[in-house]
Design a protein around this motif. Structure first.
Motif, PDB file in Angstrom:
ATOM      1  N   VAL B 281      61.106 100.683  46.989  1.00 18.43           N
ATOM      2  CA  VAL B 281      61.897 100.194  45.854  1.00 18.43           C
ATOM      3  C   VAL B 281      61.036  99.898  44.624  1.00 18.43           C
ATOM      4  CG1 VAL B 281      63.780  99.278  47.242  1.00 18.43           C
ATOM      5  CG2 VAL B 281      61.794  97.834  46.793  1.00 18.43           C
ATOM      6  N   GLY B 282      59.729 100.083  44.753  1.00 20.91           N
ATOM      7  CA  GLY B 282      58.884  99.840  43.592  1.00 20.91           C
ATOM      8  C   GLY B 282      57.436 100.156  43.900  1.00 20.91           C
ATOM      9  N   VAL B 283      56.631 100.316  42.861  1.00 18.31           N
ATOM     10  CA  VAL B 283      55.206 100.560  43.051  1.00 18.31           C
ATOM     11  C   VAL B 283      54.427  99.662  42.102  1.00 18.31           C
ATOM     12  CG1 VAL B 283      55.464 102.956  43.782  1.00 18.31           C
ATOM     13  CG2 VAL B 283      55.209 102.440  41.362  1.00 18.31           C
ATOM     14  N   GLU B 284      53.202  99.375  42.490  1.00 19.01           N
ATOM     15  CA  GLU B 284      52.288  98.680  41.584  1.00 19.01           C
ATOM     16  C   GLU B 284      51.187  99.675  41.229  1.00 19.01           C
ATOM     17  OE1 GLU B 284      52.686  95.662  40.393  1.00 19.01           O
ATOM     18  OE2 GLU B 284      54.447  95.152  41.633  1.00 19.01           O
ATOM     19  N   THR B 285      50.975  99.861  39.957  1.00 20.65           N
ATOM     20  CA  THR B 285      49.946 100.815  39.555  1.00 20.65           C
ATOM     21  C   THR B 285      48.859 100.107  38.776  1.00 20.65           C
ATOM     22  OG1 THR B 285      50.914 101.403  37.432  1.00 20.65           O
ATOM     23  CG2 THR B 285      51.700 102.601  39.368  1.00 20.65           C
ATOM     24  N   ASP B 286      47.761 100.791  38.711  1.00 15.37           N
ATOM     25  CA  ASP B 286      46.578 100.245  38.091  1.00 15.37           C
ATOM     26  C   ASP B 286      46.086 101.374  37.186  1.00 15.37           C
ATOM     27  OD1 ASP B 286      44.345  98.890  37.538  1.00 15.37           O
ATOM     28  OD2 ASP B 286      43.455  99.019  39.537  1.00 15.37           O
ATOM     29  N   GLY B 287      46.744 101.564  36.047  1.00 13.17           N
ATOM     30  CA  GLY B 287      46.424 102.697  35.192  1.00 13.17           C
ATOM     31  C   GLY B 287      46.822 103.995  35.866  1.00 13.17           C
ATOM     32  N   ARG B 289      46.179 104.889  38.988  1.00 20.18           N
ATOM     33  CA  ARG B 289      46.204 104.840  40.455  1.00 20.18           C
ATOM     34  C   ARG B 289      47.341 103.934  40.921  1.00 20.18           C
ATOM     35  NH1 ARG B 289      41.622 106.833  42.562  1.00 20.18           N
ATOM     36  NH2 ARG B 289      41.836 105.780  44.563  1.00 20.18           N
ATOM     37  N   VAL B 290      47.906 104.302  42.071  1.00 20.35           N
ATOM     38  CA  VAL B 290      48.910 103.442  42.686  1.00 20.35           C
ATOM     39  C   VAL B 290      48.175 102.487  43.618  1.00 20.35           C
ATOM     40  CG1 VAL B 290      50.851 103.396  44.300  1.00 20.35           C
ATOM     41  CG2 VAL B 290      50.770 105.130  42.504  1.00 20.35           C
ATOM     42  N   ARG B 291      48.379 101.181  43.414  1.00 19.27           N
ATOM     43  CA  ARG B 291      47.705 100.188  44.248  1.00 19.27           C
ATOM     44  C   ARG B 291      48.482  99.892  45.516  1.00 19.27           C
ATOM     45  NH1 ARG B 291      47.484  95.335  43.159  1.00 19.27           N
ATOM     46  NH2 ARG B 291      48.958  95.212  41.436  1.00 19.27           N
ATOM     47  N   GLY B 292      49.794 100.042  45.434  1.00 18.77           N
ATOM     48  CA  GLY B 292      50.602  99.747  46.610  1.00 18.77           C
ATOM     49  C   GLY B 292      52.074  99.967  46.312  1.00 18.77           C
ATOM     50  N   VAL B 293      52.869  99.878  47.361  1.00 22.24           N
ATOM     51  CA  VAL B 293      54.307 100.103  47.183  1.00 22.24           C
ATOM     52  C   VAL B 293      55.082  98.930  47.760  1.00 22.24           C
ATOM     53  CG1 VAL B 293      54.001 102.597  47.338  1.00 22.24           C
ATOM     54  CG2 VAL B 293      54.666 101.332  49.361  1.00 22.24           C
ATOM     55  N   TRP B 294      56.239  98.704  47.188  1.00 21.91           N
ATOM     56  CA  TRP B 294      57.186  97.726  47.711  1.00 21.91           C
ATOM     57  C   TRP B 294      58.256  98.480  48.479  1.00 21.91           C
ATOM     58  CZ3 TRP B 294      56.406  92.587  47.216  1.00 21.91           C
ATOM     59  CH2 TRP B 294      55.558  92.137  46.197  1.00 21.91           C
ATOM     60  N   SER B 295      58.548  97.998  49.687  1.00 24.19           N
ATOM     61  CA  SER B 295      59.676  98.620  50.380  1.00 24.19           C
ATOM     62  C   SER B 295      60.703  97.562  50.725  1.00 24.19           C
ATOM     63  CB  SER B 295      59.211  99.366  51.631  1.00 24.19           C
ATOM     64  OG  SER B 295      59.061  98.489  52.701  1.00 24.19           O
ATOM     65  N   GLY B 296      61.951  97.975  50.721  1.00 23.20           N
ATOM     66  CA  GLY B 296      63.051  97.061  50.989  1.00 23.20           C
ATOM     67  C   GLY B 296      63.028  96.587  52.431  1.00 23.20           C
ATOM     68  N   THR B 297      63.302  95.303  52.647  1.00 22.54           N
ATOM     69  CA  THR B 297      63.387  94.755  54.004  1.00 22.54           C
ATOM     70  C   THR B 297      64.778  94.140  54.179  1.00 22.54           C
ATOM     71  OG1 THR B 297      62.605  92.583  53.318  1.00 22.54           O
ATOM     72  CG2 THR B 297      60.933  94.181  53.990  1.00 22.54           C
ATOM     73  N   ALA B 298      65.000  93.510  55.325  1.00 20.76           N
ATOM     74  CA  ALA B 298      66.311  92.914  55.607  1.00 20.76           C
ATOM     75  C   ALA B 298      66.650  91.825  54.590  1.00 20.76           C
ATOM     76  CB  ALA B 298      66.324  92.339  57.021  1.00 20.76           C
ATOM     77  N   ASN B 299      65.618  91.169  54.048  1.00 19.91           N
ATOM     78  CA  ASN B 299      65.907  90.033  53.169  1.00 19.91           C
ATOM     79  C   ASN B 299      65.122  90.062  51.869  1.00 19.91           C
ATOM     80  OD1 ASN B 299      63.460  89.587  54.421  1.00 19.91           O
ATOM     81  ND2 ASN B 299      63.719  87.369  54.554  1.00 19.91           N
ATOM     82  N   GLY B 300      64.669  91.219  51.464  1.00 18.84           N
ATOM     83  CA  GLY B 300      63.922  91.267  50.219  1.00 18.84           C
ATOM     84  C   GLY B 300      63.060  92.508  50.174  1.00 18.84           C
ATOM     85  N   ARG B 301      61.782  92.331  49.956  1.00 21.34           N
ATOM     86  CA  ARG B 301      60.898  93.479  49.893  1.00 21.34           C
ATOM     87  C   ARG B 301      59.520  93.077  50.398  1.00 21.34           C
ATOM     88  NH1 ARG B 301      59.256  94.267  43.536  1.00 21.34           N
ATOM     89  NH2 ARG B 301      58.259  92.250  43.329  1.00 21.34           N
ATOM     90  N   VAL B 333      60.898 107.198  42.985  1.00 23.74           N
ATOM     91  CA  VAL B 333      59.837 106.320  43.491  1.00 23.74           C
ATOM     92  C   VAL B 333      58.817 105.978  42.398  1.00 23.74           C
ATOM     93  CG1 VAL B 333      57.896 106.142  45.099  1.00 23.74           C
ATOM     94  CG2 VAL B 333      60.091 107.035  45.889  1.00 23.74           C
ATOM     95  N   LEU B 334      58.274 106.989  41.743  1.00 21.77           N
ATOM     96  CA  LEU B 334      57.224 106.768  40.747  1.00 21.77           C
ATOM     97  C   LEU B 334      57.706 107.044  39.321  1.00 21.77           C
ATOM     98  CD1 LEU B 334      54.398 108.450  42.804  1.00 21.77           C
ATOM     99  CD2 LEU B 334      54.204 106.150  41.869  1.00 21.77           C
ATOM    100  N   GLY B 335      58.936 107.553  39.197  1.00 19.57           N
ATOM    101  CA  GLY B 335      59.418 107.918  37.875  1.00 19.57           C
ATOM    102  C   GLY B 335      58.657 109.092  37.287  1.00 19.57           C
ATOM    103  N   LEU B 336      58.238 110.013  38.148  1.00 19.09           N
ATOM    104  CA  LEU B 336      57.480 111.175  37.676  1.00 19.09           C
ATOM    105  C   LEU B 336      58.389 112.102  36.877  1.00 19.09           C
ATOM    106  CD1 LEU B 336      55.609 111.963  41.018  1.00 19.09           C
ATOM    107  CD2 LEU B 336      54.646 110.864  38.968  1.00 19.09           C
ATOM    108  N   PRO B 337      57.837 112.810  35.891  1.00 18.41           N
ATOM    109  CA  PRO B 337      58.661 113.754  35.139  1.00 18.41           C
ATOM    110  C   PRO B 337      59.132 114.900  36.037  1.00 18.41           C
ATOM    111  CG  PRO B 337      56.333 113.971  34.534  1.00 18.41           C
ATOM    112  CD  PRO B 337      56.443 112.761  35.420  1.00 18.41           C
ATOM    113  N   VAL B 338      60.416 115.239  35.914  1.00 15.82           N
ATOM    114  CA  VAL B 338      60.980 116.326  36.717  1.00 15.82           C
ATOM    115  C   VAL B 338      60.923 117.599  35.879  1.00 15.82           C
ATOM    116  CG1 VAL B 338      62.981 117.159  37.993  1.00 15.82           C
ATOM    117  CG2 VAL B 338      62.474 114.710  37.949  1.00 15.82           C
TER     118      VAL B 338
END
Lengths: 405, 421
Positions: B281-287, B289-301, B333-338
């Motif tokens: 459901v989201g990513v954290e990037t560092d310029g 590079r992708v540092r990590g991803v958020w994934s949905g869980t039963a009660n949040g992410r 996921v990353l909002g990459l250009p299609v």
């Protein structure tokens, strides 16, 4: 359709992926499968006109919703259809009793020696099967002589726990209270070992057995009551649960299956953690004591269906791999079949055993020293069917810390 | 990427499974995060590498160099013909029940449930005897009540075909009476489970006793058991004393499920972690590079730090590429250009099989499968894109879908591994 659970059926593209993953439909034609029972039959359901008694053969494991690539809430739709069906035709006495461990616990526990002797008695179990439909071989654990609550009330905070430090509310669930109080003591000890203060408010059932037996109104009352109990006398500390299925009630199922929109319940759900999830988070923050002694055990770890429903990965597996000498293998998935109270019932016991057979076979051939599993009824089922002992993963951490009860 | 961090693979379809397995067996910590299961369960489970350019392809190995030269934006052009061959060979080594046969040197022509022959480079051993080049004659057997499998349709269309050598093909339909009685699942899964029972196989063989001509090859719906399919197939061949071949059915696909089961088990054994029902459901990037991803869980992410990210979320059908009701396209996921799908592009064309610009739309990548922008500049250094999310292919026309997923999933993993050098 404003209800997002029911509206999700419009995302069904009939790909049949849920059908391939349903453990029940694989072993019996009595349940036609999650797609037929769920997004397909739901289109024909009207208030007061339930579709088919076959919905009662859904075990409620939730695997169908997990594997659906389109986000259809299949298991949730089926749970609601079961409740509508039960509201129409009524639930048998057996289901209404099995669904209330919070009521039967206080009745059974004081007379534990008598109840336990009856439940361990072959002829008596046959009588029970004939009279109320509780299968004579179904795994029913003995009542503990002393409840966890009684122990917790007299428990003094462990050494090394700072009163101003991190604190949690422990949601122990009915099974820990009445059947496995030692597990509760181990959870408290492992948390305290890590400097976490553990508060154990008086608490009842989460309503999951009521929900899975289609008794939604009492389930809602029970869950609301639990949330009230857990919140009593506290602030907004994390709630830590050692039963993966009961924890899921707080996290999601109260909302998505029972349709409860209470703000306080939602907020509590967001700060609810499975015990292994909580401990792994501590580890990620560098706050978990990893001074484990060597524990040369061969362990088969099985993640129950409801644990997988948390979508949090397998924190137990990551934790157990921190213990030196422990050889941990993950089960090849699958369901043990019990699904709470499902496999206890006369007409469903055979189905539950057939569902679990691949897992039991894996236990028998792997022949581990012990099976680790986060769900209590799953542990009882695995042990009864495979003749191997099973424990909660936290029990292994407890021993690896060299702690004693 | 010199640290020993976990590598997140998003998607549990063919490309994601291949990438995760390749990473895990190389000793890296790999974690699959997936919203649900992928299209393996719908797949006929043959490895189709290249069937039409649009001229029929007899040898994918022979045709690939020219195809790659003519289609510089095709995923095969990004990874190179050599990697395609290497990846398919690697995959074949992992597919054990049933074993797979064939290679890129020559396409099988395997009958489908519509009775049309499909070019496939590598196929389960249980399907190989259906190769059209054998010329039959075919006896196609149906099973009572089996949904969406019509032996007379299969046989009728096969009888219209000619072998590549130009000889006529003999084919006829045979129905067996195996009335199961009672309330049963007459779908592919229900039959597959029954074929795991030796008694049912014996009944099936007995029902065919005296019904087949001496030279006929027997075609059956691909339901000869989920586990132990190869053994069931061998035993049946011995019982009916002739070659038997499976024909893929409409979903759920039993051969696809077998393939998924084998690959998933191999990935887990190699140490890969798998979380299903966990939508990113989201990513954290560092310029860059992708540092990590958020994934949905039963009660949040939940946050998963990652050293590298393999994006294998599928195409339009799987939700890896999305167009909303305003005809705005995005990669969620990353909002990459299609590439190849301008916002507002037509969704419908008059002819179903017309060339549609969306068909080749997807994510443009460099030769390491890193996503690039319109000018070819790399968008994220530690991201690799694999499978149907990639731009430049029309797999259903080329018969290249499995080959693309396998080759790019494999190359994505190798590219992550070698960059660490």
């Amino acid at each position: 359709m404003e209800d997002p659970v029911r509206a999700s059926l419009d995302h069904c593209v009939k790909c049949t992926i849920c059908e391939t993953a349903c453990p029940v439909a694989q072993v019996t034609p009595l349940f036609p499968g999650p797609k037929y029972e769920g997004p397909q039959a739901e289109r024909f359901r009207q208030p007061g006109a339930s579709a088919d008694h076959s919905v009662d053969y859904c075990s409620g494991c939730g695997i169908c919703s997990q594997v659906c690539p389109h986000g259809v809430k299949i298991a949730e739709i089926n749970s609601r259809a079961r409740a509508a069906y039960k509201a129409e035709v009524g639930a048998p006495l057996r289901d209404r009793v099995l669904a209330r461990p919070g009521v039967t616990g206080p009745m059974g526990s004081p007379v534990a020696p008598v109840v336990n002797r009856v439940m361990a008695n072959g002829p008596a179990r046959w009588v029970l099967e004939r009279a109320v439909g509780l299968h004579h071989s179904a795994p029913v654990p003995p009542y503990a002589p002393r409840s966890f609550q009684r122990w917790a009330r007299s428990h003094r905070r462990g050494a090394g726990v700072h009163p101003d430090g991190r604190s949690v509310v422990y949601f122990h669930g009915c099974s820990t209270n009445w059947f496995e109080p030692d597990l509760g003591r181990m959870v408290v000890a492992v948390l305290e070992r890590n400097g976490v203060q553990v508060r154990v408010p008086d608490q009842g059932c989460c309503g999951l057995p009521l929900q899975s037996n289609g008794l939604f109104e009492p389930a809602r009352r029970t869950l609301r009551h639990l949330a009230h109990d857990l919140a009593a006398g506290g602030g907004d500390e994390p709630v830590v649960a050692s039963s993966s299925s009961c924890g899921l009630m707080l996290k999601r199922e109260g909302r998505e299956i029972l349709g409860l929109a209470d703000e306080d319940l939602r907020a509590m759900g967001e700060r609810t953690y499975d015990i292994c999830e909580f401990l792994l988070d501590l580890h990620d923050q560098g706050a978990l004591d990893t001074d484990f002694r060597r524990l040369p055990l061969r362990v088969l770890y099985h993640a129950p269906c409801q644990q997988r429903g948390h979508a949090m990965g397998t924190p137990a597996l990551d934790l157990l791999r921190l213990v030196p000498g422990m050889e941990v293998v993950e089960s090849a998935g699958g369901c043990c079949g019990i699904a709470g109270t499902y496999g206890l019932k006369k007409e469903k016991y055979g189905i539950a055993m057939a569902v679990g057979e691949p897992l039991f076979e894996q236990v028998r051939t792997g022949n581990p020293d012990v099976v680790a599993c986060d769900g209590e009824t799953c542990r009882w089922q695995i042990t009864a069917a495979s003749d191997h002992s099973s424990v909660h993963p936290v029990a292994l951490l407890f021993w690896a810390y060299g702690l004693e009860l | 990427m010199s640290d020993d961090g976990e590598i997140v693979v998003v998607g549990a379809g063919m490309a994601g499974l291949v990438a995760a397995l390749r990473l895990a067996e190389a000793g890296r910590r790999a974690r699959i995060l997936a919203k649900g299961f992928g299209a393996t369960h719908l797949s006929g489970a043959t490895i189709d590498v290249l069937g039409y350019t649009p001229a029929p392809v007899m040898s994918p190995a022979g045709a690939l160099p020219a195809f790659v030269a003519e289609h510089p934006d095709h995923p095969y052009a990004r990874v190179g013909a050599g990697v395609v061959e290497e990846a398919v060979g690697w995959l074949k080594g992992h597919l054990t029940d049933p074993r797979y046969v064939g290679d890129l040197g020559r396409n099988f022509l395997l009958p489908t449930a519509a009775g049309v022959c499909k070019p496939a480079a590598v196929a389960p051993q249980t399907m190989a005897a259906g190769d059209l080049r054998g010329g039959g004659p075919y006896a196609i057997v149906g099973l009572p009540g089996l949904k969406d499998f019509y032996p007379s349709l299969v046989a009728g269309n096969l009888a219209l075909a000619t072998t590549p050598a130009g000889t006529a093909v003999g084919a006829r339909a045979v129905e067996v009476d195996l009335s199961p009685g009672g309330r049963v699942d007459a779908g592919p899964l229900g039959y597959a489970r029954r074929f795991e029972d030796p008694r049912f196989r014996a009944d099936f063989a007995a029902a065919l006793q005296g019904r087949l001509a001496a030279d006929e090859v027997l075609g059956v719906p691909a339901v000869l058991g989920l586990a132990g399919a190869e053994q069931a197939w061998e035993e049946l061949e011995a019982r009916v004393e002739r070659p038997i071949f499976e024909i893929p059915t409409l979903p759920p696909s039993v051969p696809g499920l077998r393939m998924f089961t084998v690959l998933m088990a191999a990935a887990r054994r190699a140490g890969a972690r798998v979380v299903i029902g966990a939508e990113v459901v989201g990513v954290e990037t560092d310029g860059y590079r992708v540092r990590g991803v958020w994934s949905g869980t039963a009660n949040g992410r939940r946050f998963y730090p990652t050293a590298a990210l393999v994006l294998a979320t599928g195409g339009w059908a799987a939700g890896g590429l999305v167009m909303d009701s305003h005809r705005v396209v995005r990669e969620p996921v990353l909002g990459l250009p299609v590439t190849g799908a301008d916002d507002g592009a037509a969704r419908f064309l008059p002819g179903y099989l017309d060339h549609h610009p969306l068909a080749t739309a997807g994510i443009a990548v460099d030769r390491w499968l890193r996503p690039v922008d319109a000018r070819g500049a790399v968008l994220y250094d530690n991201v690799r894109v694999a499978g149907a999310t990639l731009a430049g292919a029309e797999p259903w026309k080329e018969k290249s879908g499995d080959g693309i997923s396998v080759a790019t999933g494999y190359h994505a993993a190798m590219s992550v591994l070698t960059e660490e050098g």
